[in-house]
Design a protein around this motif. Structure first.
Motif, PDB file in Angstrom:
ATOM      1  N   SER A 168       0.806  -1.219   0.000  1.00 14.99           N
ATOM      2  CA  SER A 168       0.000   0.000   0.000  1.00 14.99           C
ATOM      3  C   SER A 168       0.840   1.270   0.000  1.00 14.99           C
ATOM      4  O   SER A 168       0.281   2.372   0.060  1.00 14.99           O
ATOM      5  N   SER A 169       2.161   1.137  -0.076  1.00 11.31           N
ATOM      6  CA  SER A 169       3.013   2.322  -0.076  1.00 11.31           C
ATOM      7  C   SER A 169       2.872   3.080  -1.387  1.00 11.31           C
ATOM      8  O   SER A 169       2.544   2.512  -2.435  1.00 11.31           O
ATOM      9  N   ALA A 170       3.126   4.384  -1.343  1.00 12.70           N
ATOM     10  CA  ALA A 170       3.006   5.225  -2.532  1.00 12.70           C
ATOM     11  C   ALA A 170       3.964   4.768  -3.629  1.00 12.70           C
ATOM     12  O   ALA A 170       3.611   4.762  -4.816  1.00 12.70           O
ATOM     13  N   LYS A 171       5.168   4.386  -3.246  1.00 15.25           N
ATOM     14  CA  LYS A 171       6.169   3.968  -4.223  1.00 15.25           C
ATOM     15  C   LYS A 171       5.736   2.699  -4.951  1.00 15.25           C
ATOM     16  O   LYS A 171       5.797   2.621  -6.188  1.00 15.25           O
ATOM     17  N   THR A 172       5.301   1.700  -4.202  1.00 13.68           N
ATOM     18  CA  THR A 172       4.858   0.445  -4.810  1.00 13.68           C
ATOM     19  C   THR A 172       3.617   0.674  -5.667  1.00 13.68           C
ATOM     20  O   THR A 172       3.496   0.129  -6.769  1.00 13.68           O
ATOM     21  N   ASN A 173       2.701   1.469  -5.164  1.00 11.79           N
ATOM     22  CA  ASN A 173       1.478   1.767  -5.908  1.00 11.79           C
ATOM     23  C   ASN A 173       1.791   2.442  -7.240  1.00 11.79           C
ATOM     24  O   ASN A 173       1.206   2.099  -8.278  1.00 11.79           O
ATOM     25  N   LYS A 174       2.735   3.375  -7.235  1.00 11.37           N
ATOM     26  CA  LYS A 174       3.122   4.071  -8.460  1.00 11.37           C
ATOM     27  C   LYS A 174       3.734   3.108  -9.458  1.00 11.37           C
ATOM     28  O   LYS A 174       3.455   3.171 -10.674  1.00 11.37           O
ATOM     29  N   THR A 175       4.565   2.182  -8.975  1.00 14.13           N
ATOM     30  CA  THR A 175       5.198   1.197  -9.855  1.00 14.13           C
ATOM     31  C   THR A 175       4.153   0.310 -10.521  1.00 14.13           C
ATOM     32  O   THR A 175       4.210   0.048 -11.733  1.00 14.13           O
ATOM     33  N   ILE A 176       3.190  -0.159  -9.732  1.00 12.27           N
ATOM     34  CA  ILE A 176       2.169  -1.064 -10.261  1.00 12.27           C
ATOM     35  C   ILE A 176       1.254  -0.333 -11.250  1.00 12.27           C
ATOM     36  O   ILE A 176       0.899  -0.884 -12.307  1.00 12.27           O
ATOM     37  N   TRP A 177       0.883   0.901 -10.946  1.00 14.31           N
ATOM     38  CA  TRP A 177       0.051   1.661 -11.879  1.00 14.31           C
ATOM     39  C   TRP A 177       0.783   1.895 -13.198  1.00 14.31           C
ATOM     40  O   TRP A 177       0.179   1.814 -14.281  1.00 14.31           O
ATOM     41  N   SER A 178       2.066   2.157 -13.117  1.00 12.67           N
ATOM     42  CA  SER A 178       2.859   2.365 -14.334  1.00 12.67           C
ATOM     43  C   SER A 178       2.860   1.110 -15.199  1.00 12.67           C
ATOM     44  O   SER A 178       2.685   1.178 -16.427  1.00 12.67           O
ATOM     45  N   LEU A 179       3.030  -0.044 -14.573  1.00 11.99           N
ATOM     46  CA  LEU A 179       3.000  -1.306 -15.314  1.00 11.99           C
ATOM     47  C   LEU A 179       1.603  -1.582 -15.869  1.00 11.99           C
ATOM     48  O   LEU A 179       1.456  -2.078 -16.992  1.00 11.99           O
ATOM     49  N   ALA A 180       0.581  -1.267 -15.071  1.00  9.82           N
ATOM     50  CA  ALA A 180      -0.792  -1.499 -15.524  1.00  9.82           C
ATOM     51  C   ALA A 180      -1.090  -0.686 -16.785  1.00  9.82           C
ATOM     52  O   ALA A 180      -1.737  -1.180 -17.722  1.00  9.82           O
ATOM     53  N   GLU A 181      -0.628   0.548 -16.815  1.00  4.46           N
ATOM     54  CA  GLU A 181      -0.830   1.386 -18.002  1.00  4.46           C
ATOM     55  C   GLU A 181      -0.038   0.864 -19.192  1.00  4.46           C
ATOM     56  O   GLU A 181      -0.520   0.854 -20.327  1.00  4.46           O
ATOM     57  N   GLN A 182       1.184   0.407 -18.933  1.00  3.17           N
ATOM     58  CA  GLN A 182       2.038  -0.107 -20.007  1.00  3.17           C
ATOM     59  C   GLN A 182       1.471  -1.390 -20.597  1.00  3.17           C
ATOM     60  O   GLN A 182       1.590  -1.631 -21.807  1.00  3.17           O
ATOM     61  N   TYR A 183       0.838  -2.216 -19.769  1.00  2.00           N
ATOM     62  CA  TYR A 183       0.369  -3.532 -20.209  1.00  2.00           C
ATOM     63  C   TYR A 183      -1.095  -3.556 -20.644  1.00  2.00           C
ATOM     64  O   TYR A 183      -1.597  -4.599 -21.078  1.00  2.00           O
TER      65      TYR A 183
END
Length: 337
Positions: A168-183
């Protein structure tokens, strides 16, 4: 069936391969007959998405079906009273979702002539619609490409890409959202979004995930590095405190006294037994009940106590038309009518 001792390289599939793999799996093994997947409309999707926030699918289904019987269109919901809305939501918990859904209906009727917009930016302006819900409505209602990230997707991506860090950290959330958009693919958006949710809910589960049934097993980082039980990184849980509560029961042949709670605190705007900070002096204990919230446990005592004239008194056979907290309703249901 892949040998359990097999540990492939953890190179992830590229976005096209990934989307093809999960959508093909979804066609064969995913959930395709849920009530909101039948006769799809933007309104039905909106209702289902807000109900599904923090609630299991099996729990939502009967509520969703009853909701559509009472409020078949977004206009019906927009013109309904708050009491009518809360009465249909009672038992689902997290009651702010019901109020947000009510506000969303009124907003869409007033601002968009009753038609939900089909793009994420405009959807984000609708009350109660955050980044995930906006993406879900765009994908499920309009079959348009939009990234979605909920708890299921976070867990799936965390394991598949080997993402460390508290989930739930901001850093992890940002990483996952970035991958979600890319994929996110540009076609078949509805099925792709459903595939991610289905994989997380039925295969890549929090406990005892079914890795042998996962179409992504051969390229999964967590599986390759034997970290399926470790990822996603879990947050340390603190002990849930217990709080006491004191409620008053004034029951006569004319009914029971109820008060509508304020918009702040627990059970906002729901009808409830009167509550006091301290146990009333010389009052008889009528009964007790317990209830578990997300952040604390309620240990409640109900006292038999007369209430001054002027209070709202409701006959027990009319209780169903009022929005009550689940533990209060359960307690009142034990009383003789």
């Amino acid at each position: 069936m892949i040998d359990k001792t097999f540990r492939p390289k953890s190179t992830p599939l590229n976005p096209l391969e990934f989307s093809a793999t999960v959508t093909n799996w979804q066609r064969q093994y995913g959930r395709n007959d849920l009530p909101w997947q039948i006769n799809i409309t933007p309104y039905r999707v909106l209702v289902s998405e807000l109900m599904l926030q923090q609630t299991q699918v099996a729990t939502v289904i009967p509520y969703f079906e009853r909701w559509l019987q009472h409020f078949p269109t977004i206009e019906d919901l927009a013109t309904a009273s708050e009491d009518a809305v809360m009465a249909q939501w009672q038992g689902l918990g997290y009651y702010s979702r019901a109020r947000n859904l009510h506000k969303a209906a009124r907003y869409v009727v007033d601002e968009f002539a009753g038609q939900l917009p089909d793009n994420v930016d405009e959807l984000r302006e609708v009350p109660g619609v955050g980044p995930y819900t906006a993406g879900a409505i765009s994908a499920f209602a309009f079959n348009k490409p939009a990234a979605i990230v909920d708890g299921n997707v976070k867990r799936l991506f965390s394991r598949y890409f080997g993402i460390e860090g508290e989930i739930s950290s901001a850093k992890t959330n940002k990483t996952i959202w970035s991958l979600a958009e890319q994929y996110t693919p540009v076609t078949d958006s509805r099925r792709y979004a459903q595939a991610l949710l289905d994989l997380g809910a039925t295969v890549c589960t929090p406990r005892a995930p079914s890795c042998q049934e996962c179409p992504l097993q051969e390229s999964c980082n967590a599986y390759a590095t034997d970290r399926v039980q470790i990822l996603p990184t879990k947050k340390m849980k603190s002990k849930i405190p217990t709080r006491s509560g004191n409620f008053l029961l004034d029951l006569t042949s004319d009914g029971v006294v109820l008060v509508q709670r304020s918009a702040d605190g627990i059970w906002p705007r729901l009808w409830c037994l009167p509550e006091t900070d301290e146990p009333p002096k010389n009052a008889t204990i009528h009964g007790k009940f317990k209830h578990v919230f997300s952040h604390y446990k309620l240990d409640a005592t109900v006292f038999a106590q007369s209430i001054p004239n002027g209070a709202t008194r409701v006959h027990l056979d009319e209780i169903e038309s009022y929005g009550l907290p689940t533990p209060i309703r359960k307690y009142l249901n034990t009383l003789p009518t």
